[in-house]
Design a protein around this motif. Structure first.
Motif, mmCIF file in Angstrom:
data_model
loop_
_atom_site.group_PDB
_atom_site.id
_atom_site.type_symbol
_atom_site.label_atom_id
_atom_site.label_comp_id
_atom_site.label_asym_id
_atom_site.label_seq_id
_atom_site.Cartn_x
_atom_site.Cartn_y
_atom_site.Cartn_z
ATOM 1 N N PRO A 240 -2.185 2.368 5.686
ATOM 2 C CA PRO A 240 -2.774 3.190 4.622
ATOM 3 C C PRO A 240 -1.832 3.452 3.451
ATOM 4 C CG PRO A 240 -3.067 4.204 6.789
ATOM 5 C CD PRO A 240 -2.111 3.085 6.965
ATOM 6 N N THR A 241 -0.523 3.315 3.673
ATOM 7 C CA THR A 241 0.430 3.597 2.578
ATOM 8 C C THR A 241 0.984 2.324 1.946
ATOM 9 O OG1 THR A 241 2.276 3.710 4.129
ATOM 10 C CG2 THR A 241 1.143 5.785 3.631
ATOM 11 N N TRP A 242 0.477 1.194 2.355
ATOM 12 C CA TRP A 242 1.049 -0.090 1.917
ATOM 13 C C TRP A 242 0.418 -0.506 0.591
ATOM 14 C CZ3 TRP A 242 4.906 -1.693 5.160
ATOM 15 C CH2 TRP A 242 5.476 -2.941 4.927
ATOM 16 N N ALA A 289 3.301 -8.783 0.776
ATOM 17 C CA ALA A 289 2.323 -8.339 -0.227
ATOM 18 C C ALA A 289 0.897 -8.813 0.017
ATOM 19 C CB ALA A 289 2.778 -8.823 -1.607
ATOM 20 N N MET A 290 0.706 -9.803 0.876
ATOM 21 C CA MET A 290 -0.645 -10.386 1.003
ATOM 22 C C MET A 290 -1.619 -9.397 1.657
ATOM 23 S SD MET A 290 -0.136 -12.954 4.221
ATOM 24 C CE MET A 290 -0.141 -12.293 5.899
ATOM 25 N N ASP A 363 -0.117 -8.708 -10.043
ATOM 26 C CA ASP A 363 -1.192 -8.148 -10.847
ATOM 27 C C ASP A 363 -2.482 -8.096 -10.026
ATOM 28 O OD1 ASP A 363 -2.256 -7.124 -13.080
ATOM 29 O OD2 ASP A 363 -2.416 -9.015 -14.179
ATOM 30 N N ASN A 364 -2.510 -7.224 -9.025
ATOM 31 C CA ASN A 364 -3.770 -7.060 -8.280
ATOM 32 C C ASN A 364 -3.970 -5.576 -7.949
ATOM 33 O OD1 ASN A 364 -2.189 -6.512 -6.013
ATOM 34 N ND2 ASN A 364 -2.640 -8.443 -4.981
ATOM 35 N N GLU A 365 -5.096 -5.291 -7.318
ATOM 36 C CA GLU A 365 -5.475 -3.897 -7.114
ATOM 37 C C GLU A 365 -4.464 -3.151 -6.245
ATOM 38 O OE1 GLU A 365 -9.443 -3.592 -5.668
ATOM 39 O OE2 GLU A 365 -9.476 -1.389 -5.823
ATOM 40 N N ARG A 366 -3.896 -3.863 -5.276
ATOM 41 C CA ARG A 366 -2.968 -3.201 -4.356
ATOM 42 C C ARG A 366 -1.616 -2.894 -5.015
ATOM 43 N NH1 ARG A 366 -2.445 -2.781 1.240
ATOM 44 N NH2 ARG A 366 -4.268 -4.088 1.599
ATOM 45 N N TRP A 367 -1.133 -3.819 -5.844
ATOM 46 C CA TRP A 367 0.275 -3.727 -6.246
ATOM 47 C C TRP A 367 0.534 -3.497 -7.727
ATOM 48 C CZ3 TRP A 367 2.979 -2.487 -2.358
ATOM 49 C CH2 TRP A 367 2.772 -3.057 -1.109
#
Ligand SMILES: NC(=O)C1=CN([C@@H]2O[C@H](COP(=O)(O)OP(=O)(O)OC[C@H]3O[C@@H](n4cnc5c(N)ncnc54)[C@H](OP(=O)(O)O)[C@@H]3O)[C@@H](O)[C@H]2O)C=CC1
Ligand SMILES: O=C1O[C@H](COP(=O)(O)O)[C@@H](O)[C@H](O)[C@H]1O
Length: 448
Positions: A240-242, A289-290, A363-367
């Protein structure tokens, strides 16, 4: 299928190690990374067969390949009747190869007899990489040790990439197994840019089917790199915190305490980015990161890695620091006093970087907004490979700014460990706080 195996190692350990335990000197200049498409090939692991090792004299062969073969042999993981062949230009005997490998073999005293048995199955053939007749000679030697019903053959190219093409062409023409299967193991770097990577892939595809070709990144075999999948996807605690809401930055660091050690012929053409960052560090980054893959099947993992790599923005020149190590005038040994340019295998005017720090953005929603800092260098102060996930400051501070950021640290080497840096109350009557660690050091917890 024949139960017999020949492992041919092309390239052999010939030189005594030098050490450059000193300086790096960051400079700055333009850096170009291999495009993501060059990374999209599946990496698969090879377990075994007739092991012709092309280039049995090199750094990789003595430090990694022969020790790995010994480990497989010792643990009974190789098929019976496996024979090992070294092939290179140098005039060498098995005794010399054995001696060159010894410092890296990690043999326990009770294993000595077995270790001597391991070397009884080794043979060496001297030849060029360019003359087809020399490969015919190699084939004759292989045939002379194989039974009439043939053997499977694995060719391991522990060679500079400059000879990958000619060597694989010659192998295809003269050394494929007639009655068993043949596999080729290729070491990184797979080309030096997109076009050369594509060229190498097309070349290999013209000679061998994809399932015969194994591209190796040995960092994927490291315990803590493999552990990334389990840590991330096997623990409800971290998932949840990644992401960018909790993580302030990610640092992936590779440091080595020695320089090129006479490998300048190879290294100088590639530099630290293509030697270590573009492959080992990017593999680690992609596992960190994946997104979660649908399964642990290699294809599913590969697909997720490719997706996240495609989200990395082009790196800006101002986000890169490059350097080349120089000698330490106050060094205690001659080696410490030598810089990169003092290596006789390095051109005197080389500007090849031996050190690099680069800032990557995903450049994506997670990172989005989280800096990924990759750092690598030779001839630095220590040997270390570490992944550091740094968390944001605790919001709504009530401790007068005493809290330090939490960090999850995964130490790949040496002394593998996972630990969380966290704040705790100092034991006793006071209400002071201090930073401490939840520590999973492998050597304490496991017999490794
Ligand atoms: N060293 C390491 O720790 C690792 C290396 N690798 C990869 O393994 C491959 C080999 O690396 P490494 O063993 O370090 O390299 P080396 O520089 O030690 O070269 C290996 C051998 O190739 C032959 N060779 C050297 N230069 C040339 C040349 N210009 N032309 C033809 N043959 C040459 C030499 O044998 P001879 O003269 O006897 O023929 C040499 O012993 C590279 O692709 C590298 O990226 C991958 C992971 C780790
Ligand atoms: O691929 C390479 O890796 C080694 C470092 O590997 P490690 O397992 O000992 O960390 C590096 O020395 C070499 O230059 C590079 O080609």
């Amino acid at each position: 299928m024949s139960p017999h195996f020949s492992f041919v190692s092309l390239g052999i350990p010939a030189r005594a190690p030098l050490r450059y335990p000193a300086l790096s000197m960051p400079g700055s200049s333009l850096v170009r990374f291999m495009p993501v498409s060059a990374l999209s090939s599946a990496h698969r692991y090879l377990v075994t067969s007739t092991l012709p090792h092309l280039r049995s004299t090199g750094d990789l062969a003595k430090k990694k390949t022969y020790p790995a073969l010994w480990g497989l042999y010792r643990d009974g993981l190789l098929p019976e009747n496996t024979k090992f062949f070294g092939y290179a230009r140098s005039a060498l005997t098995i005794e010399e190869i054995k001696e060159n490998c010894r410092p890296f073999m990690n043999v326990k005293s009770e294993e000595e007899t077995n270790y001597q048995n391991f070397w009884r199955n080794h043979f060496y053939v001297q030849g060029t990489y360019t003359q087809l007749t020399d490969f015919h000679k190699l084939n004759e030697v292989l045939c002379s040790y194989e039974p009439e019903n043939g053997a499977n053959r694995i060719f391991y190219l522990a060679l500079p990439p400059s000879v990958f093409e000619v060597v694989t062409t010659n192998l295809r023409k003269s050394c494929v197994s007639k009655k068993g299967w043949t596999r080729i193991i290729v070491e990184k770097p797979f080309g030096h840019d997109d076009a050369s990577s594509e060229k190498l892939s097309l070349h290999l595809a013209s000679l061998f089917s994809e399932d015969q070709v194994f591209r190796i990144d040995h960092y994927l075999g490291k315990e803590m790199v493999q552990n990334l999948m389990i840590l991330r996807f096997g623990n409800g605690l971290f998932s949840p915190t990644w992401n960018r809401l909790f993580v302030a930055s990610v640092q992936i660091t590779f440091k080595e305490p020695f320089g090129t050690e006479g490998r300048g012929g190879y290294f100088d053409k590639f530099g630290i980015i293509r030697d270590v960052m573009q492959n080992h560090l990017l593999q680690i980054l992609s596992l960190v990161a994946m997104e979660k893959p649908p399964s642990i099947h290699p294809d599913d993992i590969r697909n997720e890695k490719v997706k996240v790599l495609k989200c990395i923005k082009p790196i800006k020149k101002e986000d890169v620091v490059l350097g080349q190590y120089v000698g330490n005038p106050n060094g205690k040994t001659d080696e410490e006093k030598k810089g990169y340019l003092d290596d006789p295998t390095v051109p005197n005017d080389s500007i090849t970087p031996t050190y690099c720090t680069a800032l990557l953005k995903i450049d994506n929603e997670r990172w989005e907004g989280v800096p990924f800092i990759l750092r690598c260098g030779k001839a630095l102060n220590e040997r270390k490979a570490v992944i550091r996930i740094q968390y944001n400051d605790v919001p709504g501070d009530i401790f007068d700014k005493q809290c330090k950021r939490n960090e999850l640290v995964i130490r790949v080497q040496p002394n593998e460990a996972v630990y969380v840096k966290m704040m705790t109350k100092t034991p006793g009557m006071s209400f002071d706080m201090e930073e401490t660690e939840l520590d999973l050091t492998y050597s304490n917890r496991y017999k490794v």
